[in-house]
Design a protein around this motif. Sequence first.
Motif, PDB file in Angstrom:
ATOM      1  N   GLY A   4       0.816  -1.205   0.000  1.00 22.03           N
ATOM      2  CA  GLY A   4       0.000   0.000   0.000  1.00 22.03           C
ATOM      3  C   GLY A   4       0.848   1.253   0.000  1.00 22.03           C
ATOM      4  O   GLY A   4       2.054   1.216   0.244  1.00 22.03           O
ATOM      5  N   THR A   5       0.196   2.381  -0.237  1.00 19.91           N
ATOM      6  CA  THR A   5       0.909   3.655  -0.396  1.00 19.91           C
ATOM      7  C   THR A   5       0.773   4.575   0.812  1.00 19.91           C
ATOM      8  O   THR A   5       1.286   5.689   0.785  1.00 19.91           O
ATOM      9  CB  THR A   5       0.384   4.394  -1.639  1.00 19.91           C
ATOM     10  N   ARG A   6       0.094   4.129   1.883  1.00 22.12           N
ATOM     11  CA  ARG A   6      -0.154   5.043   2.996  1.00 22.12           C
ATOM     12  C   ARG A   6       1.127   5.440   3.716  1.00 22.12           C
ATOM     13  O   ARG A   6       1.290   6.596   4.116  1.00 22.12           O
ATOM     14  CB  ARG A   6      -1.144   4.425   3.980  1.00 22.12           C
ATOM     15  N   LEU A   7       2.042   4.504   3.924  1.00 21.26           N
ATOM     16  CA  LEU A   7       3.293   4.862   4.589  1.00 21.26           C
ATOM     17  C   LEU A   7       4.107   5.802   3.714  1.00 21.26           C
ATOM     18  O   LEU A   7       4.705   6.764   4.212  1.00 21.26           O
ATOM     19  CB  LEU A   7       4.108   3.609   4.907  1.00 21.26           C
ATOM     20  N   ALA A   8       4.139   5.555   2.410  1.00 18.04           N
ATOM     21  CA  ALA A   8       4.866   6.446   1.503  1.00 18.04           C
ATOM     22  C   ALA A   8       4.258   7.840   1.526  1.00 18.04           C
ATOM     23  O   ALA A   8       4.981   8.849   1.589  1.00 18.04           O
ATOM     24  CB  ALA A   8       4.846   5.873   0.082  1.00 18.04           C
ATOM     25  N   ALA A   9       2.931   7.928   1.489  1.00 16.25           N
ATOM     26  CA  ALA A   9       2.287   9.241   1.482  1.00 16.25           C
ATOM     27  C   ALA A   9       2.583  10.013   2.758  1.00 16.25           C
ATOM     28  O   ALA A   9       2.917  11.211   2.716  1.00 16.25           O
ATOM     29  CB  ALA A   9       0.783   9.075   1.293  1.00 16.25           C
ATOM     30  N   GLY A  10       2.472   9.349   3.913  1.00 19.88           N
ATOM     31  CA  GLY A  10       2.754  10.030   5.170  1.00 19.88           C
ATOM     32  C   GLY A  10       4.194  10.472   5.275  1.00 19.88           C
ATOM     33  O   GLY A  10       4.492  11.575   5.744  1.00 19.88           O
ATOM     34  N   THR A  11       5.112   9.621   4.838  1.00 19.60           N
ATOM     35  CA  THR A  11       6.536   9.961   4.899  1.00 19.60           C
ATOM     36  C   THR A  11       6.853  11.107   3.955  1.00 19.60           C
ATOM     37  O   THR A  11       7.584  12.050   4.315  1.00 19.60           O
ATOM     38  CB  THR A  11       7.376   8.721   4.555  1.00 19.60           C
ATOM     39  N   LEU A  12       6.329  11.054   2.735  1.00 25.06           N
ATOM     40  CA  LEU A  12       6.592  12.120   1.765  1.00 25.06           C
ATOM     41  C   LEU A  12       6.053  13.459   2.263  1.00 25.06           C
ATOM     42  O   LEU A  12       6.724  14.497   2.143  1.00 25.06           O
ATOM     43  CB  LEU A  12       5.961  11.765   0.417  1.00 25.06           C
TER      44      LEU A  12
END
Length: 704
Positions: free
Chosen positions: A321-329
């Motif tokens: 999923g992309t949720r960790l990437a979105a939060g980190t970015l």
Amino acid sequence: MTALRPPQALPAETVVGAPRPAPPAVPGGAPVGPGRPPAPPRPQPPAVHHAVLCVNAPGMAASGPDGQLRGHGLHGFYQHGVRVLARMELRLGGMEPLPLQGTLTSAARARFLGAVRLPGDLDPDPALTVERLRHADGVETVTVRNTGARPARLPLEIALGTDLGPVAEIAAGHRQPDLPGQVQSSGLRWTGPAHSAVVSAKPSPHAVLAGAGVLRWDLEVQPGARWSVELHVQIEATAPGLRPPGGRGTGVPLPWAEPEVRSDDPRAASLVTRSLDALGGLLFADPDRPTDLYPASGAPWRFGLAPADALWAARLTLPLGTRLAAGTLRALARRQQLAPAPGRVEGLLPGALRHGGPELPPTCTATEATLLFVTVLAEAWRWGLPPAETAELLPAAERALAALSEGLVDGFVTDLSRPVEDRSAHPVPARAEVQAQAHRAALHGAELLEAFGRPGAAQWRDWAAELRGRFRERFWVDDLSGGRPAAALAPGDRPLPALASSLVHLLDTGLAADGGRHESLLDREQTRLFAQRLLTPELDSGWGLRTLSAKSPRFNPLGHRGGAVRVHETALAVAGLAEAGHENEAGTLLEGLLAAAAHFEGRLPEMYAGEQRTPGSPPVPHPAACRPAAVSAAGAAHAVFALAGVRPDVPGGRVLVRPASTAPLGELELTGLRVAGEPFSVRVSRIGVAMVEEAPEELQLVAR
């Protein structure tokens, strides 16, 4: 919040907001000036390879396998980088329990079991067992069980104490005296300049000895009965200050799907499950936007935001999923330099200097993070990050590309954090992995710019093509084995021929349109020769790739960039080799990681010694390795996912599935991956044929 690695020859990477430790004493106690006495010996940093370390950001707890917190080394409960409690020593009837077992039950929890014989008992079997269940958040439950034939009447005493020391000082080997305690309701309180610590017990103790820091209960446990006490360790701020980041709140879901792995090799499922559990213990919530989660670099020494490590972990977990990437970015975009000080580069992400090892120059993690930001955004978009969220982050990616455009010296990228004038006046070697990261960022940036109608895509593609030509001509070193890439290019076109695991970044070309691969800085034949070189004993220890060739005269199997095995880079090699068609080599390296993980209870540390694997000998732990570490946890899981070869292009409406035809794990089934935010499941047969069993209906499936 503080997070520092123990002192080294050069500064290792630190975390955002970490205070700098005091300058160390002169090594060896050499005089520091005329008439001055020799400096005292430098304190030894604590070793953590034998510690039972449970982590749940922003808390952690560390002890030996007996469960006793003795106040030395790293022992203690921590919150926000402060040691809240340093000592918690338990005695039953004046005796310490005989340690039987001490182990993690999850990343955040540990269980310790001990035994006590009743005084005067003629039976050789212990009548009493003492169980300690510890949580990193600061809760410990002690349970005494009586399995004997007669009542147990004896006192339980728990001795407590703390120095309220910051982890940065503890990492440097410093230990302050314990603070005086005061009676506090059902426990004790200690007060320091900036914090207070409180330990409360339920049920309340029968006696509290503030001077000795002892809580006492007079127990009478009948045969077959048990008695328990729950202790809570808390920290309170006594002075106003910055609001530290908190952990993932109660009820807040993990920012990734929890997959189910089935395989003919059961080690794969254990590795993925325990790696993701470890990564979950490192999650912080950004204080500026608590719904944005990002991973800390690692515990105990880098328990905070290190941008490059956070981005690597987010990228390697994109199949979930992309949720960790979105939060980190988003968290990092808020920290990007927008109005830099004179001489600094706009668009740069924070990052410290990283030791390069005995044969290579140091690198700046600000450069790595800035380039990786573009790649993570582009690949998250391919995996299904919504266009609106991608567009919101695109200005930050454009600023990162602008920093790259200003960072060239002689056509290559060195250190983006240095002022432009300094780069030209005092050039430093250009490292191979930095060129690979810059090349990938340029191609990913071009895709984002083109897709969202921004100018500059063609120029970045042209620049990447020129870099490929220059790299293949000037970085390749011919030798008797056919040749290999140089680890760096010094000013004057002098190659630095060190053979290091950092070169595996050349295999990491990134996710492209239609699930394809971007072109590599190495041509096909160079890639083949490099793949063969990676599997030679000088780099492959049998447990993973060494950070420096064993043939180097400066090889040190415990050197964190001089010969140790770093899990992250071996995992990148597994994925890159599999994608490039060198599947046998990928399988060999994955076998090394799986074998090592079995000796670390499925929880691979940041690194371990690069000694050659021999029958009957386990891998040697590194005394200063973070455990858990975000990039090793995410990398270990990614090495398994990579064998399924799931490569989506959600904007293009396609998913390419190209598994490793050699099926190094036998049959492999991955359930619960995420593509475009929807469940995605794939099964790979023992002959390497993939069958997609669940996928979003709107995506076209393509198998190769």
